[in-house]
Design a protein around this motif. Structure first.
Motif, mmCIF file in Angstrom:
data_model
loop_
_atom_site.group_PDB
_atom_site.id
_atom_site.type_symbol
_atom_site.label_atom_id
_atom_site.label_comp_id
_atom_site.label_asym_id
_atom_site.label_seq_id
_atom_site.Cartn_x
_atom_site.Cartn_y
_atom_site.Cartn_z
ATOM 1 N N ALA A 151 46.619 44.433 42.009
ATOM 2 C CA ALA A 151 45.935 44.369 40.835
ATOM 3 C C ALA A 151 46.266 43.149 40.044
ATOM 4 O O ALA A 151 45.473 42.600 39.408
ATOM 5 C CB ALA A 151 46.509 45.717 39.975
ATOM 6 N N ASN A 152 47.674 42.498 40.163
ATOM 7 C CA ASN A 152 47.928 41.323 39.596
ATOM 8 C C ASN A 152 47.049 40.118 39.940
ATOM 9 O O ASN A 152 46.562 39.283 39.395
ATOM 10 C CB ASN A 152 49.352 40.930 39.744
ATOM 11 C CG ASN A 152 50.468 41.954 38.879
ATOM 12 O OD1 ASN A 152 49.930 42.414 38.131
ATOM 13 N ND2 ASN A 152 51.389 41.944 39.581
ATOM 14 N N GLN A 153 46.762 40.195 41.566
ATOM 15 C CA GLN A 153 45.712 39.200 41.848
ATOM 16 C C GLN A 153 44.281 39.458 41.265
ATOM 17 O O GLN A 153 43.661 38.496 40.772
ATOM 18 C CB GLN A 153 45.835 39.268 43.406
ATOM 19 C CG GLN A 153 47.051 38.547 44.131
ATOM 20 C CD GLN A 153 47.174 38.523 45.553
ATOM 21 O OE1 GLN A 153 46.761 39.524 46.020
ATOM 22 N NE2 GLN A 153 47.583 37.614 46.242
ATOM 23 N N THR B 138 40.044 45.655 38.626
ATOM 24 C CA THR B 138 41.208 45.719 37.676
ATOM 25 C C THR B 138 41.160 47.156 37.405
ATOM 26 O O THR B 138 42.274 47.831 37.116
ATOM 27 C CB THR B 138 41.385 44.848 36.696
ATOM 28 O OG1 THR B 138 40.108 44.906 35.624
ATOM 29 C CG2 THR B 138 41.331 43.344 37.080
ATOM 30 N N ALA C 94 50.104 47.556 42.978
ATOM 31 C CA ALA C 94 50.120 46.918 41.665
ATOM 32 C C ALA C 94 50.082 45.130 42.093
ATOM 33 O O ALA C 94 49.667 44.579 41.212
ATOM 34 C CB ALA C 94 51.658 47.115 41.077
ATOM 35 N N GLY C 95 50.655 44.922 43.200
ATOM 36 C CA GLY C 95 50.685 43.401 43.719
ATOM 37 C C GLY C 95 48.968 42.979 43.554
ATOM 38 O O GLY C 95 48.763 41.974 43.240
ATOM 39 N N GLU D 248 43.407 40.629 38.773
ATOM 40 C CA GLU D 248 43.489 40.204 36.948
ATOM 41 C C GLU D 248 43.368 38.794 36.806
ATOM 42 O O GLU D 248 42.886 38.012 36.173
ATOM 43 C CB GLU D 248 44.698 40.640 36.420
ATOM 44 C CG GLU D 248 44.843 40.531 34.956
ATOM 45 C CD GLU D 248 43.750 41.173 34.198
ATOM 46 O OE1 GLU D 248 43.281 40.668 33.219
ATOM 47 O OE2 GLU D 248 43.407 42.457 34.580
ATOM 48 N N ARG D 249 44.285 37.744 37.856
ATOM 49 C CA ARG D 249 43.904 36.513 37.801
ATOM 50 C C ARG D 249 42.658 36.211 38.179
ATOM 51 O O ARG D 249 42.028 34.996 37.597
ATOM 52 C CB ARG D 249 45.092 35.784 38.797
ATOM 53 C CG ARG D 249 45.031 34.430 38.821
ATOM 54 C CD ARG D 249 46.184 33.853 39.912
ATOM 55 N NE ARG D 249 46.090 34.275 41.220
ATOM 56 C CZ ARG D 249 45.188 33.736 42.048
ATOM 57 N NH1 ARG D 249 44.262 32.740 41.662
ATOM 58 N NH2 ARG D 249 45.102 34.189 43.458
ATOM 59 N N ASP E 67 54.508 54.164 39.725
ATOM 60 C CA ASP E 67 54.453 52.902 40.163
ATOM 61 C C ASP E 67 55.709 52.728 41.270
ATOM 62 O O ASP E 67 56.450 51.786 41.451
ATOM 63 C CB ASP E 67 54.894 51.625 39.189
ATOM 64 C CG ASP E 67 56.024 52.075 38.101
ATOM 65 O OD1 ASP E 67 56.700 53.281 38.393
ATOM 66 O OD2 ASP E 67 56.516 51.225 37.229
ATOM 67 N N TYR F 53 42.070 49.619 40.308
ATOM 68 C CA TYR F 53 43.601 49.594 40.232
ATOM 69 C C TYR F 53 44.295 50.495 39.088
ATOM 70 O O TYR F 53 45.234 50.875 39.309
ATOM 71 C CB TYR F 53 44.021 48.144 40.521
ATOM 72 C CG TYR F 53 43.769 47.799 41.931
ATOM 73 C CD1 TYR F 53 44.001 48.534 42.993
ATOM 74 C CD2 TYR F 53 43.346 46.413 42.080
ATOM 75 C CE1 TYR F 53 43.689 48.023 44.370
ATOM 76 C CE2 TYR F 53 42.881 45.953 43.497
ATOM 77 C CZ TYR F 53 43.264 47.004 44.591
ATOM 78 O OH TYR F 53 42.738 46.170 45.958
#
Length: 178
Positions: free
Chosen positions: A52-54, A28, A49-50, A56-57, A40, A31
């Protein structure tokens, strides 16, 4: 874990959870560093960004697992914070292909690491095994996206990739113990 009995997570799972949380936290931060430099608005930044979201999960899952299982975080978390962000910022400053080279290198090592963990766990910890398998599939997808996005065209790709992979190996080994 004194008093271990069949059905309890294996003793080694504490270090697995610690190192996996540290790795996802580091991802994280990488990214975050890349997005701080790239913004962005570019196609590469939107892909990052996509991913990074994963990540973070994944990190949130391991944070919760650490709390539930009483696993302490790595003592090197402040270092991962700075080093991850710096690695991300530097690779992004080199250009989108270098940022993708960073992702490809990191995810190559994480794929191997998660495969080793799944093999070591066997049937002993279904919750952890299932999460690792799920996250591994997404990490492989990140690697493949990075390669398809020009990672291998980055300046000095073999050297850059090799150094990042070596750093990942060292980080994994260290976070298991410290």
């Amino acid at each position: 874990m004194s008093g271990w009995k069949p059905g309890d997570p294996k003793r080694g799972t504490r270090s697995m959870v610690r190192v996996d949380q540290a790795g996802e936290y580091g991802a994280t931060r990488i990214y975050a560093g890349q997005l701080a430099v790239m913004g962005d608005r570019t196609p590469a930044a939107r892909k990052i960004a996509g991913m990074a979201n994963q990540e973070e999960r994944h990190r949130a899952f391991f944070d919760a697992m650490m709390a539930a299982r009483g696993v302490r975080p790595t003592l090197l978390q402040p270092f991962w914070n700075m080093a991850g962000f710096a690695l991300g910022a530097v690779t992004a400053a080199l250009g989108p292909e270098a940022a993708m080279a960073c992702t490809a290198a990191v995810e190559t090592e994480i794929d191997k690491h998660y495969s080793e963990q799944i093999a070591a766990l066997g049937d002993s910890d279904p919750q952890l095994s299932a999460a690792i398998a799920d996250f591994q599939a997404e990490e492989v997808e990140h690697r493949d996206t990075a390669l398809a996005s020009g990672a291998e065209r980055a300046p000095a790709y073999p050297l850059l990739s090799g150094l990042i992979r070596l750093g990942c190996k060292a980080a994994i080994a260290t976070a298991k113990r410290i």
